[in-house]
Design an enzyme around this catalytic site. Structure first.
Site, mmCIF file in Angstrom:
data_model
loop_
_atom_site.group_PDB
_atom_site.id
_atom_site.type_symbol
_atom_site.label_atom_id
_atom_site.label_comp_id
_atom_site.label_asym_id
_atom_site.label_seq_id
_atom_site.Cartn_x
_atom_site.Cartn_y
_atom_site.Cartn_z
ATOM 1 N N HIS A 88 -12.290 19.901 30.249
ATOM 2 C CA HIS A 88 -13.375 20.497 30.575
ATOM 3 C C HIS A 88 -13.682 20.888 32.132
ATOM 4 O O HIS A 88 -12.944 19.883 32.709
ATOM 5 C CB HIS A 88 -14.587 19.815 30.081
ATOM 6 C CG HIS A 88 -15.005 20.039 28.543
ATOM 7 N ND1 HIS A 88 -15.600 21.146 28.259
ATOM 8 C CD2 HIS A 88 -14.646 19.283 27.260
ATOM 9 C CE1 HIS A 88 -15.827 21.147 26.720
ATOM 10 N NE2 HIS A 88 -15.233 20.016 26.347
ATOM 11 N N HIS B 179 -17.709 16.483 23.203
ATOM 12 C CA HIS B 179 -17.321 15.105 22.878
ATOM 13 C C HIS B 179 -18.386 14.246 23.795
ATOM 14 O O HIS B 179 -18.707 13.202 23.074
ATOM 15 C CB HIS B 179 -16.034 14.714 23.719
ATOM 16 C CG HIS B 179 -14.648 14.969 22.976
ATOM 17 N ND1 HIS B 179 -14.559 16.510 22.410
ATOM 18 C CD2 HIS B 179 -13.456 14.492 22.642
ATOM 19 C CE1 HIS B 179 -13.434 16.612 21.910
ATOM 20 N NE2 HIS B 179 -12.666 15.324 21.975
ATOM 21 N N ASP C 37 -19.362 21.237 32.508
ATOM 22 C CA ASP C 37 -19.619 20.891 31.280
ATOM 23 C C ASP C 37 -20.104 19.578 30.928
ATOM 24 O O ASP C 37 -20.867 19.339 30.086
ATOM 25 C CB ASP C 37 -18.401 21.141 30.364
ATOM 26 C CG ASP C 37 -17.778 22.676 30.765
ATOM 27 O OD1 ASP C 37 -18.378 23.544 31.068
ATOM 28 O OD2 ASP C 37 -16.487 22.860 30.697
#
Length: 308
Positions: free
Chosen positions: A221, A180, A225
């Protein structure tokens, strides 16, 4: 009033037609790059699905972001997806603005060639990292006791290469680094370079920061990350962008138009492509030198093109 609306509608239609002609020519010349970028998206999707088969759920790791940010919970996990969807759709629609607005700086096809190159570069590194080490997923459906934590082995090897849309939201194991954030940062950086509104650029960066915090608060996450995505994506985009040739300026649009014996038609199309629909207030300053048209603000427009 009706006459004015009709005239403006006619100008818009001519602008769309001229832009479409140019973009089709660019698409034919660059279709292999776009196709390569789309294949890269497919490979990334297959790789993310593949790591879900070998994901092993376990205790959620200790994380500074989880300690500092309150947990949104499963019922509010949609908030981060809503923000991401807003970023994605806003950027996608903006890339097509040259078809409709006078103020334009980009070519849609060439811009997407660059964006796909950025995405493929980042996603290649992402595939290497999440296959190197599989961390236990922090998301709710990836934890111990969830039936979605690990995918059952398929009966047919071809099923490994089938991407299920549901897996985009319910994948596990593809953690480092956040996909994302790859898309969000690539889109924001691209608009920062080619966009024209300073306020929108500031809002875009702020939205990317909010998106980062929401991803962590949603427990989709780990903090690492997101942090790795911030510096990796920026470095990769900077490197690839420095290696790619710069996009041509809109002033060179005449070089992309189909050859025409009618110089008046070509000049009219050029005005439409560059955002000049014929109003004196919209035209860039021009000077007449020995009967040849020269644009003061851009030296890339060849005189020979207009005099063909």
């Amino acid at each position: 009033m009706t006459l004015y609306i009709g005239r403006e509608t006619s100008k818009l239609w001519k602008r769309i037609c001229a832009e479409t002609t140019t973009e089709i020519n660019l698409l034919l010349e660059n279709c292999k790059y776009l196709l390569g970028g789309l294949i890269g998206q497919y490979i990334h999707g297959v790789a993310a699905r593949g790591v879900h088969f070998i994901h092993r759920p376990g205790p959620v790791l200790q994380d500074a972001g989880f300690f500092l940010l309150p947990e949104l919970g499963q019922q509010r996990s949609y908030i981060s997806e809503t923000v991401f969807t807003f970023i994605f759709l806003s950027f996608f629609l903006w890339t097509f603005h040259p078809f409709f607005f006078k103020s334009k700086k980009i070519y849609t096809v060439l811009l997407w060639c660059r964006v796909l190159a950025f995405l493929v570069g980042c996603q290649t590194l992402r595939i290497v990292t999440f296959y190197s080490t599989q961390l236990p997923g922090p998301n709710y459906h990836c934890r111990e006791g969830s039936k979605f934590a690990t995918l059952p082995r398929p009966d047919n090897i071809l099923q490994y290469f089938i991407i299920i849309p549901r897996g985009v939201l319910y994948g596990c194991g593809d953690l480092i680094f956040s996909s994302h954030m790859i898309f969000s940062l690539v889109f924001v950086r691209t608009y920062h370079k080619y966009g024209t509104r300073r306020f929108v650029k500031q809002c875009a960066w702020l939205t990317a920061v909010v998106q980062s915090l929401l991803i962590i608060a949603s427990r989709k996450h780990y903090t690492v990350d997101v942090v790795v995505a911030w510096y990796t994506v920026n470095l990769v985009v900077y490197f690839i962008d420095s290696k790619l040739p710069e996009m041509p300026d809109r002033g060179a649009a005449a070089l992309l138009l189909p050859v025409s014996k009618d110089s008046r038609t070509k000049e009219e199309n050029l005005k439409l492509l560059n955002g000049n629909a014929g109003d004196p207030t919209d035209r860039r300053l021009r000077s007449q030198v020995n009967g040849k048209v020269v644009e003061d603000s851009n030296t890339l427009l060849a005189e020979t093109v207009l005099n063909e």
